[in-house]
Enzyme design. Structure first.
Site, PDB file in Angstrom:
ATOM      1  N   ASP A 174      -3.624   2.068  -5.631  1.00  0.00           N
ATOM      2  CA  ASP A 174      -2.255   2.089  -4.825  1.00  0.00           C
ATOM      3  C   ASP A 174      -2.167   0.985  -4.019  1.00  0.00           C
ATOM      4  O   ASP A 174      -1.491   0.963  -2.954  1.00  0.00           O
ATOM      5  CB  ASP A 174      -2.080   3.804  -4.214  1.00  0.00           C
ATOM      6  CG  ASP A 174      -2.925   3.452  -2.788  1.00  0.00           C
ATOM      7  OD1 ASP A 174      -4.110   2.657  -2.842  1.00  0.00           O
ATOM      8  OD2 ASP A 174      -2.694   4.190  -1.843  1.00  0.00           O
ATOM      9  N   GLU A 175      -2.825   0.080  -4.034  1.00  0.00           N
ATOM     10  CA  GLU A 175      -2.629  -1.351  -3.410  1.00  0.00           C
ATOM     11  C   GLU A 175      -3.053  -2.600  -4.008  1.00  0.00           C
ATOM     12  O   GLU A 175      -3.680  -2.624  -4.721  1.00  0.00           O
ATOM     13  CB  GLU A 175      -3.607  -1.196  -1.864  1.00  0.00           C
ATOM     14  CG  GLU A 175      -4.964  -0.974  -2.194  1.00  0.00           C
ATOM     15  CD  GLU A 175      -5.552  -0.820  -0.806  1.00  0.00           C
ATOM     16  OE1 GLU A 175      -5.868  -1.939  -0.431  1.00  0.00           O
ATOM     17  OE2 GLU A 175      -5.727   0.314  -0.356  1.00  0.00           O
ATOM     18  N   ASP A 203       0.578  -1.260  -0.091  1.00  0.00           N
ATOM     19  CA  ASP A 203      -0.270   0.252   0.033  1.00  0.00           C
ATOM     20  C   ASP A 203       0.841   1.221  -0.147  1.00  0.00           C
ATOM     21  O   ASP A 203       1.682   1.507   0.888  1.00  0.00           O
ATOM     22  CB  ASP A 203      -0.982  -0.029   1.166  1.00  0.00           C
ATOM     23  CG  ASP A 203      -2.023   1.089   1.399  1.00  0.00           C
ATOM     24  OD1 ASP A 203      -1.986   1.930   0.227  1.00  0.00           O
ATOM     25  OD2 ASP A 203      -2.665   1.345   2.195  1.00  0.00           O
TER      26      ASP A 203
HETATM   27  N1  DCP Z   1      -8.961   8.346  -2.082  1.00  0.00           N
HETATM   28  C1  DCP Z   1      -9.974   8.988  -2.202  1.00  0.00           C
HETATM   29  N2  DCP Z   1     -11.034   9.368  -1.390  1.00  0.00           N
HETATM   30  C2  DCP Z   1     -11.085   8.516  -0.155  1.00  0.00           C
HETATM   31  C3  DCP Z   1     -10.035   7.673  -0.123  1.00  0.00           C
HETATM   32  C4  DCP Z   1      -9.077   7.671  -0.774  1.00  0.00           C
HETATM   33  O1  DCP Z   1      -9.826   9.925  -3.378  1.00  0.00           O
HETATM   34  N3  DCP Z   1     -12.155   8.677   0.432  1.00  0.00           N
HETATM   35  C5  DCP Z   1      -7.897   8.395  -2.873  1.00  0.00           C
HETATM   36  C6  DCP Z   1      -6.843   9.259  -2.473  1.00  0.00           C
HETATM   37  C7  DCP Z   1      -5.628   8.254  -1.934  1.00  0.00           C
HETATM   38  C8  DCP Z   1      -5.796   6.921  -2.715  1.00  0.00           C
HETATM   39  O2  DCP Z   1      -7.256   6.726  -2.940  1.00  0.00           O
HETATM   40  O3  DCP Z   1      -4.421   8.787  -1.927  1.00  0.00           O
HETATM   41  C9  DCP Z   1      -5.419   5.854  -1.844  1.00  0.00           C
HETATM   42  O4  DCP Z   1      -6.266   5.512  -0.611  1.00  0.00           O
HETATM   43  P1  DCP Z   1      -5.798   4.974   0.642  1.00  0.00           P
HETATM   44  O5  DCP Z   1      -7.009   4.880   1.401  1.00  0.00           O
HETATM   45  O6  DCP Z   1      -4.713   4.044   0.297  1.00  0.00           O
HETATM   46  O7  DCP Z   1      -5.263   6.406   1.250  1.00  0.00           O
HETATM   47  P2  DCP Z   1      -3.696   7.193   1.303  1.00  0.00           P
HETATM   48  O8  DCP Z   1      -2.552   6.519   0.193  1.00  0.00           O
HETATM   49  O9  DCP Z   1      -3.853   8.480   0.879  1.00  0.00           O
HETATM   50  O10 DCP Z   1      -3.309   7.158   2.694  1.00  0.00           O
HETATM   51  P3  DCP Z   1      -2.429   5.908   3.623  1.00  0.00           P
HETATM   52  O11 DCP Z   1      -1.092   6.391   3.822  1.00  0.00           O
HETATM   53  O12 DCP Z   1      -3.256   5.937   4.828  1.00  0.00           O
HETATM   54  O13 DCP Z   1      -2.601   4.637   2.680  1.00  0.00           O
HETATM   55 CA    CA Z   2      -2.455   4.059   0.319  1.00  0.00          CA
END
Ligand code: DCP
Ligand code: CA
Length: 359
Positions: A106-107, A6
């Site tokens: 991203d995962e 992730d």
């Molecule tokens: N995303 C979005 N709206 C949301 C959740 C996520 O647009 N409610 C998008 C932005 C994030 C991406 O999807 O960058 C990946 O989601 P993640 O839940 O993996 O969150 P992040 O990568 O941003 O943070 P983390 O470091 O917690 O993985």
């Molecule tokens: Ca993420």
């Protein structure tokens, strides 16, 4: 030997790479709805912004209030900027593992049983090497969890974010899982966790020891059995190879703001061809075509046309874009940026049977 990969604060981290001067500041990636200057929600935020309580899904106006006292960057979401690194990283992961199941931009889950011979030392070396390559090639940090199945791997990748690497060998699964809050378990959202808390169940250990009848009351018969096993770290779900890409897009910034369809198409056509080349490379057919327009105030409008059958041809793209664009500009007036998107993607092989073709 199963892993979960992730990327950390993905969209915001890509924005940091794009503009390193933002790295030391809170960065908030926003999906502007365009109604008023600040209407819309937060897509994601870097960890500096999270320290101020900013998080995904929060109204932009609330995030602005939380960051009022400090210098911060509010950026519009640019999905097309995040797709290329995502695709490159997923290709790297596919090459480094036995099987890859992409579950988001991203995962992904991966299986490395054969690659490591089931040895956790070898898994540590491999996971560290993946983290190092992603950092060197893309300047991005990620978190990786490794365990005997998908449930444990997912909890492990979440355990030491950001830039984490957590390995949980089979004999440590219960000690690792027991103290974690129940809502860390995949599939337990705020509704179920509230119901569970009301019944005195807050940790995974509580869930593992819960009366089966109580679980049926909360989850229903089928899911109760699933969570009974999940809470004990029992999970037989295989890593099933699949790519996430259900849509792909290309967006360009117009040389000057305009609503002239001919002028826009002249600039958009290379992007359409580039998108089509990408589809052919990936052997993907698409089911619908969208034109995306970004207005000078950064609000976004789209027009979509669904096709009768999935196709790999270029002509449905070049044929439908002008009409979609005319319809769009007649509503919006001048545009600043324009994009083309295909969605409902499937591997071209998948539609080989006559039944599929007729569908
Ligand atoms: N995303 C979005 N709206 C949301 C959740 C996520 O647009 N409610 C998008 C932005 C994030 C991406 O999807 O960058 C990946 O989601 P993640 O839940 O993996 O969150 P992040 O990568 O941003 O943070 P983390 O470091 O917690 O993985
Ligand atoms: Ca993420």
């Amino acid at each position: 030997m199963v892993g979960h990969f992730d990327l950390d604060y993905f969209f915001a981290q890509v924005e940091e790479v794009h503009d390193p001067s933002s790295r030391k500041l809170p960065v908030v990636v926003c999906v502007y709805s365009g109604r008023t200057e600040d209407s819309g929600v937060v897509s994601t935020a870097n960890y500096k912004a999270r320290e101020f309580g900013v998080k995904s899904g929060m109204p932009i106006s609330v995030a602005k209030r939380r960051l009022m006292e400090t210098e911060a960057r509010f950026l519009p979401m640019r999905r097309e900027l995040y797709e290329a690194p995502s695709e490159r990283i997923m290709s790297l992961l596919r090459a480094e593992t036995d099987a890859l199941e992409q579950t988001g931009i991203d995962e992904a889950f991966f299986d490395i049983t054969a690659k490591t011979g089931g040895d956790f030392g070898a898994a540590t070396v491999l996971a560290s090497s993946i983290k190092r390559q992603v950092l060197q090639r893309e300047k991005l940090t990620c978190s990786i969890g490794i365990g005997p199945n998908k449930i444990v791997a997912k909890l492990a990748s979440d355990f030491a974010k950001p830039d984490g690497l957590t390995l949980v060998p089979p004999e440590e699964v219960n000690d690792f899982m027991n103290p974690l809050p129940v809502d860390k378990l995949y599939g337990i959202g705020s509704k179920s966790s509230t119901l569970l808390r009301e019944r005195g169940i807050t940790t995974i250990a509580d869930l593992a020891g819960a009366d089966p009848q109580l679980l049926e009351g909360v989850f229903g018969h089928k899911l109760a059995a699933h969570f009974h096993n999940a809470a004990r770290g029992v999970d037989e779900e295989p890593v099933t190879p699949r790519t996430e890409a259900t849509q792909l897009s290309r967006i360009i910034t117009l040389k000057k703001d305009t609503q002239d369809v001919g002028e826009i198409l002249a600039q958009l056509n290379p992007a359409i061809e580039d998108l089509h080349n990408r589809l052919m490379e990936k052997k993907l057919a698409f089911r619908s075509v969208s034109v995306i327009g970004i207005l000078p105030n950064l609000s976004i409008r789209t027009r979509t046309k669904s096709l009768e059958i999935p196709t790999v041809q270029l002509s449905p793209l070049t044929d439908t874009a002008p009409a979609l664009l005319s319809s769009l500009t007649s509503e919006t007036g001048v545009l600043r940026r324009v994009g083309i998107r295909v969605s409902g993607l499937e591997t071209a092989e998948e539609q080989s049977s006559l039944a599929d073709f007729l569908r």
